[in-house]
Enzyme design. Structure first.
Site, PDB file in Angstrom:
ATOM      1  N   ASP A  19      16.759  -4.634  -6.900  1.00  0.00           N
ATOM      2  CA  ASP A  19      15.696  -5.624  -6.990  1.00  0.00           C
ATOM      3  C   ASP A  19      15.759  -6.252  -8.394  1.00  0.00           C
ATOM      4  OD1 ASP A  19      13.156  -6.964  -6.562  1.00  0.00           O
ATOM      5  OD2 ASP A  19      12.245  -5.366  -7.753  1.00  0.00           O
ATOM      6  N   ASP A  21      12.783  -8.469 -10.327  1.00  0.00           N
ATOM      7  CA  ASP A  21      11.548  -8.366 -11.112  1.00  0.00           C
ATOM      8  C   ASP A  21      10.952  -6.963 -11.055  1.00  0.00           C
ATOM      9  OD1 ASP A  21      10.642 -11.358 -11.864  1.00  0.00           O
ATOM     10  OD2 ASP A  21      11.631 -11.349  -9.915  1.00  0.00           O
ATOM     11  N   ASP A 201      10.759  -1.717  -7.185  1.00  0.00           N
ATOM     12  CA  ASP A 201       9.477  -1.319  -7.784  1.00  0.00           C
ATOM     13  C   ASP A 201       8.264  -1.682  -6.944  1.00  0.00           C
ATOM     14  OD1 ASP A 201       9.881  -4.163  -8.374  1.00  0.00           O
ATOM     15  OD2 ASP A 201       8.021  -3.971  -9.505  1.00  0.00           O
TER      16      ASP A 201
HETATM   17 MG   LIG Z   1      10.336  -6.132  -7.878  1.00  0.00          MG
END
Ligand SMILES: [Mg+2]
Length: 276
Positions: A19, A21, A201
């Site tokens: 991923d 961000d 996240d």
């Molecule tokens: Mg993310």
């Protein structure tokens, strides 16, 4: 981190699924501020050079944006949570109902009228999705404007063609039938027998965690605190992810998997120190 590293570095063939961000770069106040730290492009370039290994960035951002942020020739890219994908050096493939895409044009206009007079909202038109960011809005306004945003979507979009996604201070309308889990399954199907490692996240990464877990891979939640998740491993922040990736590269190079010479000392440490 050690057992995670040992298991990953032992694999002759692997697939790094990352991923962006909150995973490779810290979450920023506005999405346009989440720039890659110096060294990230270099690190990803090294990783794409590992023999037998593939590297993909799997993001909610568009492929076009990812290519601008990460000019790395050998990367596979998945954009808009799986509604876009591109192989290295190839055009963008969009996975989306044409009726949805057409209707989305009308929703963009109406949502712009809603969000424009409001303080702290950013509307992001992704072509195959529409995101309303409210990180800088007052919580009471965020709830009210969010409700009206969803009502507009119901008015403008054909039923069954779309899904509403709630992420970190963002509401996003995206095409039905796409998520990071399906996108990752598609990537892995091209490289059977590789060890998959997924780092993410956010709630949208949970689909990908489940896909990777089913396939006997390694799922890593990037979070400073434990929380309910399908991922069996956790790293605190993007700095730790960089450290892991740098160490993985070193170990693969040491076992004869590298071949571009050992990296300079900064890749063995905590990235460039600006992350996390
Ligand atoms: Mg993310």
């Amino acid at each position: 981190m050690e057992d995670l590293l040992a298991r990953a570095a032992a694999a002759e063939r692997g697939y790094l699924l990352l991923d962006y961000d909150g995973t490779l770069v810290p979450i920023a106040a506005r999405p346009d501020l989440a720039r890659p730290g110096p060294g990230l492009v270099e690190l990803l370039t090294r990783l794409t050079g590992m023999p037998g290994w593939q590297v993909a960035v799997v993001s909610g951002r568009t492929v076009e944006e990812l290519r601008r942020l990460l000019p790395v020739a050998g990367l596979y890219l998945v954009g808009v949570h799986g509604a876009e994908r591109a192989a290295p050096g190839e055009g963008v493939e969009r996975i989306c109902d044409p009726a949805f895409r057409e209707a989305l044009r009308h929703l963009v206009g109406a949502a712009d009228e809603l969000a424009r007079p409001e303080e702290g909202f950013v509307l992001e038109d992704k072509g195959v999705a529409l995101a309303l960011h409210y990180r800088q809005a007052a919580p009471s306004r965020a709830a009210e404007v969010g409700r009206r945003f969803v009502r507009l979507a119901r008015t403008h979009l054909p039923p069954g063609t779309w899904r509403l996604l709630g992420g970190k201070k963002v509401l996003e309308i995206r095409p039905a039938g796409t998520d990071k889990g399906r996108a990752v399954a598609g990537l892995l199907a091209d490289y059977p027998g590789t060890l998959a490692l997924y780092f993410g996240d956010d709630v949208t990464d949970e689909d990908a965690f489940r896909t990777v877990r089913r396939q006997g891979g390694i799922e890593v939640l990037v979070s400073p605190v434990a929380r309910p998740t399908a991922a069996r491993y956790r790293l605190d922040n993007p700095s730790r992810v960089w450290e892991f990736l740098g160490q993985l590269w070193v170990r693969r190079a040491e076992t004869g998997g590298g071949g571009q010479g050992l990296p300079t000392h900064k890749h063995k440490g905590r990235g460039d120190g600006r992350v996390g």
